[in-house]
Write a protein that holds these residues in place. Structure first.
Motif, PDB file in Angstrom:
ATOM      1  N   LYS A 169       0.879  -1.180   0.000  1.00  0.00           N
ATOM      2  CA  LYS A 169       0.000   0.000   0.000  1.00  0.00           C
ATOM      3  C   LYS A 169       0.905   1.216   0.000  1.00  0.00           C
ATOM      4  CE  LYS A 169      -2.255   3.137   2.639  1.00  0.00           C
ATOM      5  NZ  LYS A 169      -2.049   3.706   3.980  1.00  0.00           N
ATOM      6  N   ASP A 181      -0.203  -2.158  -7.815  1.00  0.00           N
ATOM      7  CA  ASP A 181       0.400  -2.469  -6.522  1.00  0.00           C
ATOM      8  C   ASP A 181       1.731  -3.203  -6.615  1.00  0.00           C
ATOM      9  OD1 ASP A 181      -2.234  -2.848  -4.036  1.00  0.00           O
ATOM     10  OD2 ASP A 181      -1.309  -1.120  -4.959  1.00  0.00           O
ATOM     11  N   GLY A 251      -5.484   0.435   4.166  1.00  0.00           N
ATOM     12  CA  GLY A 251      -4.523  -0.639   4.455  1.00  0.00           C
ATOM     13  C   GLY A 251      -4.552  -1.132   5.889  1.00  0.00           C
TER      14      GLY A 251
END
Ligand code: MLT
Ligand code: MN
Ligand code: ZN
Length: 311
Positions: A169, A181, A251
């Motif tokens: 994250k 990501d 997150g």
């Protein structure tokens, strides 16, 4: 080993300067069910060896003042041998700016992804270059940190630090419109501390978004775990009207709910289980709140600034 919680609150601290949520207001009103907390940080030292700072919060000046435990032998000395970073979030790195007065280059340990963020995004490494300077040591998820990798220190620490990867994250300031990501592998890690003298094991993960089998196994094998206690519920900030982001989008797995971190932690056999990095909106910060009672009934502690664990 000694592990000391320097700051038990999440970014913003408790109370947060612009927040009027019930918890923050209670602190200002001087209610005896709450007290101030500084922002997320930890210090760790082996039975032998120096203190290491884990994350540099904006409150680092006060936090390091509380860490001093030996008489100084010279006019300038640092109470820490280095700084290890779990991520590049502002609340975990802004304190590096305050450490610029260091008489020696700062020894900082972080992943390549964190280094990139602190160079190209929140460019604190570029700034520090012209103050104290930095000796950067790259750490790799899945391996051990070599605490002697910087030629600055000959610290013969009995501490072993293992790095493990958590779901990527990137910080808000590094996110593009279409976040990929995989580009941010290693953007968030956790640490397992093992003392080679005492054999004690502590695992620290202040940003935990899921409990994978490997993380559960790691936590279960630790004597003490210090984990993400940011939010009680997923839509905490939306309900208060302070943000449009959910806990999971940030997150952080919330504590409550069937798949919440409370249920996962309750099943683990670690001797001590402690929530830290607690957001000011989380009702577990209020003594005797129903949510605090649920946490305590599950055998889990709520971290406080200054809490020291010896293992
Ligand atoms: C986090 O813990 O998710 C961050 O510190 C939040 C933020 O400051 O954006
Ligand atoms: Mn944070
Ligand atoms: Zn608040």
């Amino acid at each position: 080993m000694l592990v000391r919680i320097l700051g038990s609150a999440a970014g913003g601290g408790f109370p947060q300067w612009n927040c009027n949520c019930p918890g923050c207001q209670s602190v200002r009103e001087g209610k005896n069910t709450v007290h101030q907390r500084t922002q997320s940080s930890l210090a760790v030292r082996g039975t032998e060896g120096s203190w290491y700072l884990i994350n540099a919060s904006p409150d680092v000046r006060l936090q390091l003042e509380r860490l001093r435990d030996t008489k100084p032998t010279s006019i300038r000395s640092s109470p820490i041998a280095g700084v290890l970073l779990t991520d590049a979030e502002i609340d975990h790195t802004a304190g590096l700016m305050i450490l610029r007065e260091s008489a020696e280059p700062l020894a900082i340990y972080g992943t390549n992804s964190v280094r990139e963020a602190l160079t190209d995004g929140f460019s604190i490494l570029r700034v520090l270059k012209d103050y104290c300077g930095v000796i950067w040591s790259s750490i790799e998820p899945g391996s051990k940190v070599d605490l002697n990798s910087n030629n600055n220190s000959d610290d013969s620490s009995s501490l072993e630090i293992e790095v493990f990867s958590l779901k990527s994250k990137p910080p808000k300031y590094m996110r593009s419109d279409s976040p990929v990501d995989e580009n941010y592998a290693g953007s968030v890690v956790g640490f397992t501390y093992r003392d080679s003298y005492s054999g004690g094991v502590v695992t620290y993960a202040p940003a935990l978004s899921e409990f994978s089998d490997s993380i559960l196994k790691r936590l279960d094998k630790s004597d003490c775990i210090l984990v993400d206690g940011t939010f009680w519920q997923n839509n905490e900030l939306l309900e208060l009207g302070t943000s449009t982001r959910t806990s999971l989008a940030m997150g952080h797995l919330p504590l409550s709910g069937d798949n919440g971190s409370l249920n996962h932690l309750a099943k683990l056999s670690s001797k001590r289980k402690i929530f830290t990095h607690i957001n000011n909106t989380n009702p577990i910060l209020i003594d005797n709140s129903p949510e605090r009672k649920i946490v305590e009934a599950a055998g889990i502690e709520v971290a406080d600034d200054g809490l020291t664990i010896e293992l």
